[in-house]
Design a protein around this motif. Sequence first.
Motif, short mmCIF file in Angstrom:
data_model
loop_
_atom_site.label_atom_id
_atom_site.label_comp_id
_atom_site.label_asym_id
_atom_site.label_seq_id
_atom_site.Cartn_x
_atom_site.Cartn_y
_atom_site.Cartn_z
N ALA A 104 -11.91 8.63 -7.30
CA ALA A 104 -10.84 7.63 -7.13
C ALA A 104 -9.49 8.32 -7.04
O ALA A 104 -8.62 7.93 -6.23
CB ALA A 104 -10.87 6.64 -8.28
N ALA A 105 -9.27 9.35 -7.86
CA ALA A 105 -8.00 10.08 -7.82
C ALA A 105 -7.84 10.81 -6.50
O ALA A 105 -6.71 10.90 -5.96
CB ALA A 105 -7.94 11.07 -8.98
N ASP A 106 -8.93 11.32 -5.91
CA ASP A 106 -8.87 11.97 -4.60
C ASP A 106 -8.43 10.97 -3.53
O ASP A 106 -7.58 11.30 -2.66
CB ASP A 106 -10.23 12.56 -4.23
N ARG A 110 -5.05 11.20 -1.24
CA ARG A 110 -5.02 11.21 0.23
C ARG A 110 -4.08 10.13 0.78
O ARG A 110 -3.31 10.36 1.72
CB ARG A 110 -6.44 11.02 0.77
N LEU A 111 -4.17 8.94 0.17
CA LEU A 111 -3.30 7.84 0.61
C LEU A 111 -1.83 8.17 0.37
O LEU A 111 -0.97 7.94 1.24
CB LEU A 111 -3.69 6.55 -0.12
N ALA A 112 -1.54 8.74 -0.81
CA ALA A 112 -0.15 9.06 -1.12
C ALA A 112 0.38 10.16 -0.22
O ALA A 112 1.56 10.14 0.21
CB ALA A 112 -0.05 9.48 -2.59
N ARG A 113 -0.48 11.14 0.12
CA ARG A 113 -0.03 12.22 1.00
C ARG A 113 0.22 11.70 2.42
O ARG A 113 1.20 12.11 3.06
CB ARG A 113 -1.07 13.33 1.00
N THR A 114 -0.64 10.80 2.90
CA THR A 114 -0.45 10.22 4.24
C THR A 114 0.86 9.43 4.30
O THR A 114 1.64 9.54 5.26
CB THR A 114 -1.62 9.31 4.58
N ASN A 115 1.11 8.64 3.26
CA ASN A 115 2.34 7.85 3.22
C ASN A 115 3.57 8.75 3.15
O ASN A 115 4.60 8.47 3.79
CB ASN A 115 2.30 6.90 2.03
N ALA A 139 5.36 8.94 -5.47
CA ALA A 139 3.97 8.47 -5.49
C ALA A 139 3.01 9.63 -5.25
O ALA A 139 1.92 9.68 -5.84
CB ALA A 139 3.78 7.38 -4.43
N LEU A 140 3.39 10.57 -4.38
CA LEU A 140 2.53 11.73 -4.10
C LEU A 140 2.39 12.60 -5.35
O LEU A 140 1.28 13.01 -5.69
CB LEU A 140 3.12 12.53 -2.94
#
Length: 356
Positions: A104-106, A110-115, A139-140
């Motif tokens: 879940a943390a991964d 990934r979502l935070a890095r994309t954003n 957030a990242l």
Amino acid sequence: MTRWGRVLLAAVAVCAIAPPAWADGLARPVRVAPVQFEQREQTVTITGEVIARVETNLSFRVSGRIIGWFVDVGDAVKKDQVLARIDPEEQRADVEAAEAGVRAADAQLRLARTNFDRQKSLLNDGISTRRDFDDAETALRTAESSREAAIAQSGTAKELLSYTELRAPADGIVTERLAESGQVAQAAQTMFTIADTGPRDAVFDVYESLFFAQPSKDGVVVILLSDDKVRTTGTVREVSPTIDAEKGTVRVKIAMDRTPPEMTLGASVVGVGALAPRRVAIVPWQALSGTDGEPALWIVDKANNTVSLRPVEVASFETGVALISGGIEEGETYIADGTKLLRPGQTVTVIGGAAQ
């Protein structure tokens, strides 16, 4: 007159002629001996047993129901050998939950890095605001920290799972087992005691009084009780700081310089040590009397053959003799035998030569 009447009259006549042998004022027949001091090295012999120098109490680090134990008392074990195991289901569930947390943390990372990448690109094109970019960066960083925490938690869960197996820390011999199948073991509760196969000690319960004597520097000879040909030497390694209240003894461990193979764990041994030489006079037990609750000797005044009772210091006792360390002087004469019925100032007569 009958024969028995004549015997009785003869006995009365003898008694009337002979004075009483122990009448007050008459000299008492005694045996005497001169006071002679010598340097005496006393040996001490004590029975003990062989123990491992290093003994380890083993316990589980987690609680659980024991599902199996695989060694017993007297078994030799190797390092990392499994000794017992508890039910690992709870720890396995924790591992699976921790691994799910990592996944879940991964995903969150990934979502935070994309954003973050998108906000950075928009900011460079002048479409997004600096505030939106800072929020994406925060957030990242939060997602990265959450992932590190999840990984650490997963590692802890896996380590706890490994604790469901109790392993030997080193080669040794099992000297005690408290584990039973089906038993619920608590964390840190002793399950096994392992004696290391390395150096061994001989342990003795020594009477407290011996510690007041100066020991010899020659060390201690350790002899196997069942075979006096098997022996080695050793030195004092450890003295217990406490006294056994029931026995009045102090536990002393002797580090053996070499351990013969016949001296197995638990073998009965005899320790023979020597005390430093002391200047003492050796007198027979029967020469000792007492005054005011203290040991004493009857000393003969050579000028008039009278006696006086003098307190003495007894260093120790041996078979048939006492070792006197003080209270008398070299060359004085003491009564070695015949001390009964004596009183201070009594006149004595030496019979049979000087006693040795």
